[in-house]
Design a protein around this motif. Structure first.
Motif, PDB file in Angstrom:
ATOM      1  N   VAL A  79      43.239  87.241  69.781  1.00 24.67           N
ATOM      2  CA  VAL A  79      44.450  86.516  69.426  1.00 24.67           C
ATOM      3  C   VAL A  79      45.660  87.355  69.834  1.00 24.67           C
ATOM      4  CG1 VAL A  79      45.796  85.547  67.524  1.00 24.67           C
ATOM      5  CG2 VAL A  79      43.304  85.362  67.511  1.00 24.67           C
ATOM      6  N   VAL A  91      54.345  82.892  67.564  1.00 26.59           N
ATOM      7  CA  VAL A  91      53.281  82.026  68.072  1.00 26.59           C
ATOM      8  C   VAL A  91      52.029  82.865  68.225  1.00 26.59           C
ATOM      9  CG1 VAL A  91      52.491  80.641  70.016  1.00 26.59           C
ATOM     10  CG2 VAL A  91      54.858  80.497  69.282  1.00 26.59           C
ATOM     11  N   GLU A  92      50.891  82.369  67.691  1.00 29.16           N
ATOM     12  CA  GLU A  92      49.594  83.030  67.847  1.00 29.16           C
ATOM     13  C   GLU A  92      48.740  82.160  68.754  1.00 29.16           C
ATOM     14  OE1 GLU A  92      47.823  83.687  64.042  1.00 29.16           O
ATOM     15  OE2 GLU A  92      49.417  85.025  63.368  1.00 29.16           O
ATOM     16  N   THR A  93      48.128  82.777  69.759  1.00 28.62           N
ATOM     17  CA  THR A  93      47.288  82.026  70.686  1.00 28.62           C
ATOM     18  C   THR A  93      46.185  82.922  71.233  1.00 28.62           C
ATOM     19  OG1 THR A  93      47.268  80.701  72.695  1.00 28.62           O
ATOM     20  CG2 THR A  93      48.825  82.522  72.631  1.00 28.62           C
ATOM     21  N   LYS A  94      45.068  82.291  71.615  1.00 29.00           N
ATOM     22  CA  LYS A  94      43.977  83.022  72.259  1.00 29.00           C
ATOM     23  C   LYS A  94      44.084  82.905  73.776  1.00 29.00           C
ATOM     24  CE  LYS A  94      40.501  83.017  68.653  1.00 29.00           C
ATOM     25  NZ  LYS A  94      39.108  82.761  68.340  1.00 29.00           N
ATOM     26  N   ASN A  97      47.973  79.149  77.488  1.00 26.00           N
ATOM     27  CA  ASN A  97      48.353  77.776  77.754  1.00 26.00           C
ATOM     28  C   ASN A  97      48.751  77.084  76.454  1.00 26.00           C
ATOM     29  OD1 ASN A  97      48.823  75.503  79.175  1.00 26.00           O
ATOM     30  ND2 ASN A  97      46.685  74.944  79.458  1.00 26.00           N
ATOM     31  N   LYS A  98      49.898  77.419  75.975  1.00 26.75           N
ATOM     32  CA  LYS A  98      50.398  76.863  74.725  1.00 26.75           C
ATOM     33  C   LYS A  98      51.753  76.231  75.020  1.00 26.75           C
ATOM     34  CE  LYS A  98      50.343  77.459  69.971  1.00 26.75           C
ATOM     35  NZ  LYS A  98      49.376  76.868  69.154  1.00 26.75           N
TER      36      LYS A  98
END
Length: 118
Positions: A79, A91-94, A97-98
């Motif tokens: 993450v 913003v948290e993303t793996k 592409n968010k």
């Protein structure tokens, strides 16, 4: 297509297949292969061996050949936390592409957004 036309088409196909089957029944090569398979299976039963055992006897190098390695599973993505210094939005993303990240990159540039990783 009408039922009658479909019936006639299938009947013609069946006649062709029956003719091919009859020509195969009279083929000398096919008779030899059937005879060989019958004798081979009888011999295998007589000695209590399977096809794999016979292959190992006839080609022992093949048995020792290693099987190709299985593909390992992909590691789980970590993450990443991005913090916008202008709005303090987090913003948290793996993945990258968010929707919010793409908007930030369009507004501030991709290099700037990458530097916001916490």
């Amino acid at each position: 297509m009408s039922k009658l036309a479909e019936f006639k088409r299938l009947e013609a196909q069946l006649a062709e297949q029956l003719a091919a089957l009859n020509s195969l029944k009279n083929d000398a090569e096919l008779k030899r292969e059937i005879e060989f398979e019958t004798k081979l299976r009888a011999l295998l039963d007589e000695y209590g061996l399977g096809l794999k055992a016979v292959i190992n006897i006839l080609d022992p190098g093949r048995a020792s050949t290693p099987l190709p390695a299985r593909k390992t599973q992909r590691r789980e993505r970590t993450v990443k936390v991005y913090k916008n210094p202008h709005t303090n939005e987090v913003v948290e993303t793996k993945g990258g592409n968010k929707k919010v990240l793409n908007a930030w990159q369009a507004e501030y540039g991709a290099a700037a957004v990458k530097s916001w990783i916490q």
